[in-house]
Enzyme design. Structure first.
Site, PDB file in Angstrom:
ATOM      1  N   LYS A 156      28.206  47.532  57.871  1.00  0.00           N
ATOM      2  CA  LYS A 156      28.589  46.394  58.717  1.00  0.00           C
ATOM      3  C   LYS A 156      30.076  46.077  58.611  1.00  0.00           C
ATOM      4  CE  LYS A 156      24.074  44.109  58.697  1.00  0.00           C
ATOM      5  NZ  LYS A 156      23.324  42.884  58.297  1.00  0.00           N
ATOM      6  N   ARG A 237      34.909  48.027  45.715  1.00  0.00           N
ATOM      7  CA  ARG A 237      34.686  47.832  44.280  1.00  0.00           C
ATOM      8  C   ARG A 237      35.820  48.499  43.509  1.00  0.00           C
ATOM      9  NH1 ARG A 237      32.093  44.202  45.329  1.00  0.00           N
ATOM     10  NH2 ARG A 237      29.921  43.701  44.876  1.00  0.00           N
ATOM     11  N   GLU A 266      38.497  43.983  36.304  1.00  0.00           N
ATOM     12  CA  GLU A 266      38.871  42.662  36.800  1.00  0.00           C
ATOM     13  C   GLU A 266      38.168  41.508  36.104  1.00  0.00           C
ATOM     14  OE1 GLU A 266      36.165  41.568  40.602  1.00  0.00           O
ATOM     15  OE2 GLU A 266      37.479  43.274  40.931  1.00  0.00           O
ATOM     16  N   HIS A 298      39.990  39.233  44.338  1.00  0.00           N
ATOM     17  CA  HIS A 298      38.614  39.367  44.835  1.00  0.00           C
ATOM     18  C   HIS A 298      38.267  38.211  45.777  1.00  0.00           C
ATOM     19  CE1 HIS A 298      34.651  41.515  43.662  1.00  0.00           C
ATOM     20  NE2 HIS A 298      34.501  40.974  44.863  1.00  0.00           N
TER      21      HIS A 298
END
Length: 334
Positions: A156, A237, A266, A298
């Protein structure tokens, strides 16, 4: 009817605001903790029915054992990814649900923002003019018009990103383990091999999940196959990219610019204020030192619509579990 007791870990003020907004619609007793779920905090799950966790919480065997012994019946992840959950160690002792989609538009739009910012050095221009420096030396970018974008992952998010990039009159090529030729025809892009994508793309965007197959797919070997000066963007990611190899490619000027909204280590930094502390992660510190690297914390998903969807989906996942309904967002454990 007795309320279902939920303990939330790694909750920020904005998270609490959204969950409290819908609290009256659910028969839940909710406790919000700012701290992450770790081996030091997992004991706090005793007396609760449900644990609600986030992307950087530690859900390893030790913590899973404690949660199971404490009587936890459901782990509700308020995110799409669950690579931090050791599913093999749960052994169906409790169920796991997630939020598979919230706003693919948010992430696709943010990816375009990163492309524009790092290409046209907007983040650098902002800092300069704030300090009274109105020189544009060193800020030159290139037209997106007519350039080639390589999209890795055409779910998507990838599909929405492709639509936007086509609006810039870019040629789009893509790679996916499970290509959707119908979508390719509708949106006007072509599936190619990874090697072809690396060789032809002026901009490469990572929009695929983290799996055994994709972990460190962007490494020294794959980067050598890319065009000199390519722009690399990652809103997927962190562990899709070998960060140490990325540093070397930047030093060699193989990579022209990088925009990262994720980083493989992270969890010790992202979402937190570390402005008064030394960055002890040498690779992250090195990446931050490059003039042609833009790193954000993020936040690609972070829109009102997305957080609202995450909140409601999480609460409804828990409600379905309590009411014994089918868990449409359950994470399989086998």
């Amino acid at each position: 009817m007795e309320k279902t007791k939920i303990i939330f870990f790694d909750i920020k003020d904005y998270d609490k605001e959204f969950f409290k907004k819908y609290a009256d619609n659910f028969n839940f007793d909710m406790t919000f903790l700012k701290g992450k779920l770790t081996e030091e905090t997992v004991h706090l799950t005793k007396g609760y029915d449900v644990v609600c966790a986030f992307t950087n919480d530690v859900i390893n065997k030790a913590n899973i054992d404690v949660m199971a012994n404490n009587g936890i019946k459901l782990l509700a992840m308020r995110c799409a990814g669950f690579n931090n959950v050791s599913l093999k160690d749960i052994h169906n002792r409790f169920k796991v649900v997630r939020v598979p989609a919230y706003s693919p538009h948010a992430i696709a739009e943010y990816t375009v923002a990163l492309i524009l910012a790092v290409n046209r050095k907007i983040h650098k221009a902002y800092v300069r003019t704030r300090e009274g420096n109105f020189s544009i030396n060193g800020l030159m970018g290139f037209d997106l018009n007519g350039k080639t974008a390589g999209i890795i992952g055409t779910g998507k998010i990838g599909q929405i990103l492709i639509k936007i990039l086509k609006g810039f009159n870019m040629k789009v090529i893509a790679y996916d383990l499970y290509p959707n030729q119908k979508v390719a025809e509708e949106l006007g892009f072509e599936y190619v091999s990874l090697d072809e994508l690396y060789a032809q793309s002026d901009i490469i965007s990572l929009n695929c999940p983290l799996t055994k197959e994709t972990q460190y797919m962007i490494n020294r070997k794959s980067m050598l196959k890319m065009k000199d000066g390519v722009i690399l963007v990652n809103t997927g990611r962190g562990m899709l990219i070998d960060s140490a190899d990325l540093v070397e490619a930047l030093k060699d000027k193989k990579i022209g610019a990088v925009a990262l909204d994720v980083y493989e280590e992270e969890e010790d930094y992202f979402f937190e204020d570390k402005s008064t502390q030394v960055i002890e992660d040498d690779i992250l510190g090195r990446l931050l030192s490059f003039y042609n690297v833009l790193i954000t914390s993020h936040q690609a998903y972070f829109t009102q619509e997305a957080v609202d969807a995450i909140t409601l989906t999480t609460l409804n996942n828990i409600k379905d579990f309590v009411e014994g309904k089918e868990l449409v967002n359950e994470v399989p454990q086998n």
